[in-house]
Design a protein around this motif. Structure first.
Motif, mmCIF file in Angstrom:
data_model
loop_
_atom_site.group_PDB
_atom_site.id
_atom_site.type_symbol
_atom_site.label_atom_id
_atom_site.label_comp_id
_atom_site.label_asym_id
_atom_site.label_seq_id
_atom_site.Cartn_x
_atom_site.Cartn_y
_atom_site.Cartn_z
ATOM 1 N N ILE A 154 -133.925 51.703 -21.188
ATOM 2 C CA ILE A 154 -134.657 51.432 -19.743
ATOM 3 C C ILE A 154 -133.656 52.246 -18.773
ATOM 4 C CG2 ILE A 154 -134.962 49.966 -17.956
ATOM 5 C CD1 ILE A 154 -135.732 47.832 -20.094
ATOM 6 N N TYR A 155 -132.521 52.168 -18.820
ATOM 7 C CA TYR A 155 -131.590 52.996 -17.887
ATOM 8 C C TYR A 155 -131.673 54.406 -17.961
ATOM 9 C CZ TYR A 155 -127.748 49.764 -16.098
ATOM 10 O OH TYR A 155 -127.334 48.837 -15.377
ATOM 11 N N TYR A 156 -132.135 54.858 -19.269
ATOM 12 C CA TYR A 156 -132.079 56.398 -19.673
ATOM 13 C C TYR A 156 -133.312 56.752 -18.646
ATOM 14 C CZ TYR A 156 -132.097 60.880 -22.059
ATOM 15 O OH TYR A 156 -132.390 62.159 -22.312
ATOM 16 N N VAL A 187 -127.372 48.672 -8.814
ATOM 17 C CA VAL A 187 -128.443 48.083 -8.387
ATOM 18 C C VAL A 187 -128.599 47.099 -9.482
ATOM 19 C CG1 VAL A 187 -131.026 48.465 -8.529
ATOM 20 C CG2 VAL A 187 -129.480 50.239 -7.696
ATOM 21 N N MET A 188 -128.535 47.051 -10.759
ATOM 22 C CA MET A 188 -128.722 45.925 -11.610
ATOM 23 C C MET A 188 -127.627 44.786 -11.395
ATOM 24 S SD MET A 188 -128.305 45.553 -15.756
ATOM 25 C CE MET A 188 -126.319 45.536 -15.385
ATOM 26 N N THR A 189 -126.677 44.943 -10.939
ATOM 27 C CA THR A 189 -125.831 43.896 -10.768
ATOM 28 C C THR A 189 -125.968 43.128 -9.261
ATOM 29 O OG1 THR A 189 -124.157 45.420 -9.636
ATOM 30 C CG2 THR A 189 -123.713 44.832 -12.057
ATOM 31 N N TRP A 209 -139.382 52.230 -2.908
ATOM 32 C CA TRP A 209 -139.448 50.817 -3.271
ATOM 33 C C TRP A 209 -140.191 50.751 -4.587
ATOM 34 C CZ3 TRP A 209 -144.197 48.677 -4.351
ATOM 35 C CH2 TRP A 209 -145.208 49.302 -3.997
ATOM 36 N N ALA A 210 -141.250 51.501 -4.909
ATOM 37 C CA ALA A 210 -141.905 51.523 -6.214
ATOM 38 C C ALA A 210 -140.914 51.725 -7.506
ATOM 39 C CB ALA A 210 -143.122 52.245 -6.162
ATOM 40 N N TYR A 211 -139.848 52.528 -7.167
ATOM 41 C CA TYR A 211 -138.897 52.755 -8.273
ATOM 42 C C TYR A 211 -137.689 51.590 -8.335
ATOM 43 C CZ TYR A 211 -134.879 55.333 -10.505
ATOM 44 O OH TYR A 211 -133.770 55.759 -11.003
ATOM 45 N N PRO A 214 -139.259 47.638 -9.536
ATOM 46 C CA PRO A 214 -139.617 47.465 -11.047
ATOM 47 C C PRO A 214 -138.335 47.449 -11.798
ATOM 48 C CG PRO A 214 -141.124 49.035 -10.028
ATOM 49 C CD PRO A 214 -140.156 48.760 -9.068
ATOM 50 N N PHE A 215 -137.446 48.453 -11.419
ATOM 51 C CA PHE A 215 -135.991 48.501 -12.189
ATOM 52 C C PHE A 215 -135.176 46.958 -11.970
ATOM 53 C CE2 PHE A 215 -131.481 49.201 -12.546
ATOM 54 C CZ PHE A 215 -131.536 49.854 -13.708
ATOM 55 N N VAL A 216 -135.261 46.446 -10.849
ATOM 56 C CA VAL A 216 -134.474 45.485 -10.516
ATOM 57 C C VAL A 216 -135.234 44.073 -11.327
ATOM 58 C CG1 VAL A 216 -133.961 43.476 -8.814
ATOM 59 C CG2 VAL A 216 -133.683 46.109 -8.305
ATOM 60 N N LEU A 217 -136.514 44.093 -11.308
ATOM 61 C CA LEU A 217 -137.050 43.048 -12.005
ATOM 62 C C LEU A 217 -136.947 43.168 -13.725
ATOM 63 C CD1 LEU A 217 -140.662 43.035 -10.192
ATOM 64 C CD2 LEU A 217 -139.013 41.282 -9.987
#
Length: 280
Positions: A154-156, A187-189, A209-211, A214-217
């Motif tokens: 997912i990170y990649y 961002v993840m932390t 925000w659309a980027y 979703p990544f945070v969720l």
């Protein structure tokens, strides 16, 4: 070596070692204060060496009691390694010997001196609840690794998207894959991700925000909950195994008690028969 084995298995011996571990942990914390050490002299250092001596005697007694079987228990190996590292960092007189001059070099490294703090980890091997948690974490490693692999994927994917979308405008954050992955880690932390990263990007790209959302969720909520679920499930499995082992031990002990009672009854009957024969 049965007397020694009985000694090391006594609750009073185990409680004594646990108290020494607690005292040693407190002393090592106090030794981090130069002012305190200067005010009370070498007392803390002496206490630290006494604790190390007690730990050494404990290991020697267990080696005498169990022999080679001592190293079949992972927690015994853990204690042995901790005490051995304490010798490497705690005994300055070894550096006077030619064969141990390497210790003189080791003792000059602050990082190596800090290894003494590992002695506090011995609490883990003496408290059943902590041992159960560590065992559960070890049991859950395969699941965590697979979850980590999915998280890295997912990170990649998001890093490639971030470099493509925001790399030109924000080279410090998304200039390449490495920078993008580090930014996404922040961002993840959830460390200042909104005001520090996403909102500045949204001032240039109002659809950003659309980027980020979703990544945070996916990373912070879904994946972290998956990993927590794996660990919790492992704790449940390990506790269930421990419960079954305790039940089996209780059954074995009850069987032993029954056998002892039967043996005593047989002895009493034999005694009665011998008395009858003597009377005849």
């Amino acid at each position: 070596m049965k007397p020694i084995k009985k000694l090391v298995e006594k609750p009073i011996f185990n409680n004594f070692i646990l108290i020494v571990i607690l005292i040693n942990s407190v002393v090592m914390g106090l030794q981090t204060s130069p002012k305190l050490e200067a005010s009370i002299g070498n007392i803390l250092g002496i206490i630290d060496l006494v604790c190390l001596g007690i730990f050494t005697i404990e290991i020697i007694l267990k080696l005498m009691a169990y022999g080679v079987r001592f190293f079949t228990d992972g927690w015994n190996i853990f204690d042995f390694v901790i005490v051995l590292l304490s010798f490497v960092t705690g005994l300055s007189f070894l550096s006077t010997l030619r064969a141990f001059r390497v210790f003189r070099v080791l003792r000059t490294l602050k990082a190596v001196k800090g290894l003494r703090a590992l002695r506090a980890l011995r609490l883990v091997s003496w408290l059943d609840k902590l041992k159960m948690i560590i065992s559960a974490i070890a049991h859950s490693i395969p699941g965590i690794l697979w979850s980590g692999l999915l998280l890295m994927l997912i990170y990649y994917i998001f890093s490639i998207m971030g470099v493509t979308l925001f790399g030109a405008a924000f080279p410090d954050w998304f200039g390449n894959i490495g920078k993008a992955m580090y930014t996404l880690f922040q961002v993840m932390t959830l460390e200042s991700w909104s005001m520090g990263i996403s909102r500045p990007v949204m001032e240039v790209f109002n659809w950003a925000w659309a980027y980020f959302v979703p990544f945070v969720l996916i990373s912070s909520f879904i994946m972290m909950n998956v990993i927590v679920g794996i660990v919790v499930n492992a704790i449940s499995e390990v506790s269930e195994i421990k419960k079954k082992e305790d039940e089996e031990e209780e059954k074995e002990l009850s069987k032993e008690d029954e056998l002892r009672k039967e043996i005593r009854a047989l002895k009493e009957q034999l005694t009665k028969v011998e008395k009858m024969l003597d009377e005849e």
